[in-house]
Design a protein around this motif. Structure first.
Motif, PDB file in Angstrom:
ATOM      1  N   ALA A   6       0.833  -1.200   0.000  1.00 35.41           N
ATOM      2  CA  ALA A   6       0.000   0.000   0.000  1.00 35.41           C
ATOM      3  C   ALA A   6       0.869   1.251   0.000  1.00 35.41           C
ATOM      4  N   GLY A   7       0.329   2.294  -0.585  1.00 37.42           N
ATOM      5  CA  GLY A   7       0.986   3.592  -0.576  1.00 37.42           C
ATOM      6  C   GLY A   7       0.012   4.657  -0.104  1.00 37.42           C
ATOM      7  N   HIS A  43      -9.743   3.814  11.712  1.00 34.64           N
ATOM      8  CA  HIS A  43      -9.513   3.788  10.274  1.00 34.64           C
ATOM      9  C   HIS A  43      -9.477   5.182   9.665  1.00 34.64           C
ATOM     10  N   SER A  44      -9.096   6.160  10.447  1.00 31.99           N
ATOM     11  CA  SER A  44      -8.912   7.515   9.918  1.00 31.99           C
ATOM     12  C   SER A  44      -7.722   7.498   8.963  1.00 31.99           C
ATOM     13  N   ILE A  45      -7.672   8.476   8.096  1.00 29.55           N
ATOM     14  CA  ILE A  45      -6.527   8.580   7.170  1.00 29.55           C
ATOM     15  C   ILE A  45      -5.230   8.716   7.964  1.00 29.55           C
ATOM     16  N   ALA A  46      -5.240   9.500   9.035  1.00 24.93           N
ATOM     17  CA  ALA A  46      -4.029   9.676   9.854  1.00 24.93           C
ATOM     18  C   ALA A  46      -3.589   8.353  10.473  1.00 24.93           C
ATOM     19  N   SER A  47      -4.542   7.584  10.966  1.00 20.46           N
ATOM     20  CA  SER A  47      -4.212   6.287  11.572  1.00 20.46           C
ATOM     21  C   SER A  47      -3.643   5.329  10.526  1.00 20.46           C
ATOM     22  N   LEU A  48      -4.258   5.298   9.355  1.00 22.21           N
ATOM     23  CA  LEU A  48      -3.764   4.432   8.279  1.00 22.21           C
ATOM     24  C   LEU A  48      -2.389   4.879   7.802  1.00 22.21           C
ATOM     25  N   LYS A  49      -2.192   6.192   7.679  1.00 11.45           N
ATOM     26  CA  LYS A  49      -0.905   6.730   7.215  1.00 11.45           C
ATOM     27  C   LYS A  49       0.214   6.335   8.172  1.00 11.45           C
ATOM     28  N   ALA A  50      -0.069   6.332   9.467  1.00  9.81           N
ATOM     29  CA  ALA A  50       0.946   5.956  10.463  1.00  9.81           C
ATOM     30  C   ALA A  50       1.408   4.516  10.257  1.00  9.81           C
ATOM     31  N   ARG A  51       0.513   3.650   9.790  1.00 10.04           N
ATOM     32  CA  ARG A  51       0.877   2.247   9.569  1.00 10.04           C
ATOM     33  C   ARG A  51       1.846   2.080   8.401  1.00 10.04           C
ATOM     34  N   LEU A  52       1.777   2.991   7.436  1.00 11.70           N
ATOM     35  CA  LEU A  52       2.661   2.884   6.267  1.00 11.70           C
ATOM     36  C   LEU A  52       4.138   2.933   6.665  1.00 11.70           C
ATOM     37  N   ALA A  53       4.460   3.678   7.697  1.00 10.52           N
ATOM     38  CA  ALA A  53       5.855   3.865   8.101  1.00 10.52           C
ATOM     39  C   ALA A  53       6.249   3.029   9.311  1.00 10.52           C
ATOM     40  N   LYS A  54       5.354   2.192   9.796  1.00  8.91           N
ATOM     41  CA  LYS A  54       5.636   1.409  11.000  1.00  8.91           C
ATOM     42  C   LYS A  54       6.737   0.385  10.720  1.00  8.91           C
ATOM     43  N   PRO A  55       7.771   0.333  11.561  1.00 10.65           N
ATOM     44  CA  PRO A  55       8.831  -0.657  11.349  1.00 10.65           C
ATOM     45  C   PRO A  55       8.327  -2.080  11.573  1.00 10.65           C
ATOM     46  N   ASN A  56       8.987  -3.032  10.929  1.00 12.22           N
ATOM     47  CA  ASN A  56       8.654  -4.458  11.061  1.00 12.22           C
ATOM     48  C   ASN A  56       7.186  -4.737  10.785  1.00 12.22           C
ATOM     49  N   SER A  57       6.676  -4.107   9.733  1.00 12.42           N
ATOM     50  CA  SER A  57       5.271  -4.315   9.386  1.00 12.42           C
ATOM     51  C   SER A  57       5.116  -4.406   7.874  1.00 12.42           C
ATOM     52  N   GLU A  58       3.947  -4.855   7.464  1.00 16.07           N
ATOM     53  CA  GLU A  58       3.603  -4.923   6.044  1.00 16.07           C
ATOM     54  C   GLU A  58       2.150  -4.488   5.900  1.00 16.07           C
ATOM     55  N   PHE A  59       1.902  -3.571   4.971  1.00 18.19           N
ATOM     56  CA  PHE A  59       0.572  -3.028   4.687  1.00 18.19           C
ATOM     57  C   PHE A  59       0.329  -3.303   3.205  1.00 18.19           C
TER      58      PHE A  59
END
Length: 160
Positions: A6-7, A43-59
C-alpha cells in the motif's frame, strides 16, 4: 486482483473499504453507531498513514487496477501479528483474502507462526482462518469483543 504494498495514494480507498466492510460485518454485533465510532477512530486517514511507516510491518492492498478490493496489515518478526485482513463484501469468497494472507506470510521470512485475534461472533472470519490452517490457541485476546469477552486467538505455525 494483484497484491502489492500500500501507498499513501491508496489510503482514501482503504478507508472506504474498511468502513464498508466493518459495517457489513459488525453492525449486527456492535450496532451501526458504534461501528461508525470505531471506524472513525481506528480507520482515519491519519491512523492508516501511520501504519505505512511502522517498522517491522507490512501493509498490503489487493488491486485490480480500478479499485482496491482488499487490504491486510501485519507486524512482527518470528511471530506475525495479523492486525487486519479485509475484503469488500461483494468480493468475498473469491480467494482475495487467501492471496493477501499468503503475501503477508511471505513478507516475514523469519516468522515461525502467525497469530490473529477475532471476535467470537465473526463466524465468517473464523471459518476463513480455520480453512487457512489456523487453530484456536489457549491464549487470551488482548482486546474485548462486543459481549465483553476477550477476542478469540488463532495461530498457524509456519515452516521455517
Amino acid at each position: 486482483m494483484f497484491v502489492r504494498t500500500a501507498g499513501e495514494r491508496d489510503l482514501v480507498a482503504v478507508r472506504a473499504l474498511l468502513v464498508e466492510t466493518w459495517h457489513a460485518t459488525y453492525d449486527a454485533i456492535y450496532g451501526a453507531e458504534r461501528v461508525t465510532e470505531i471506524t472513525d477512530e481506528w480507520h482515519s486517514i491519519a491512523s492508516l498513514k501511520a501504519r505505512l511507516a511502522k517498522p517491522n510491518s507490512e501493509f498490503l492492498v489487493a488491486d485490480d487496477g480500478k479499485r482496491i478490493g482488499g487490504m491486510a496489515f501485519a507486524e512482527g518478526a518470528e511471530l506475525i501479528m495479523l492486525k487486519q485482513i479485509y475484503v469488500l463484501p461483494d468480493l468475498q469468497g473469491r480467494g482475495i483474502g487467501g492471496m493477501l494472507l499468503d503475501e503477508i506470510i511471505e513478507s516475514f521470512p523469519e516468522a515461525r507462526a502467525i497469530r490473529v485475534e477475532v471476535e467470537e461472533q465473526n463466524t465468517r472470519a473464523i471459518a476463513f482462518y480455520e480453512a487457512n490452517g489456523f487453530v484456536r490457541s489457549g491464549d487470551v485476546g488482548d482486546h474485548t469483543g462486543a459481549l465483553g469477552k476477550p477476542t478469540l486467538v488463532y495461530r498457524r505455525p509456519l515452516l521455517g
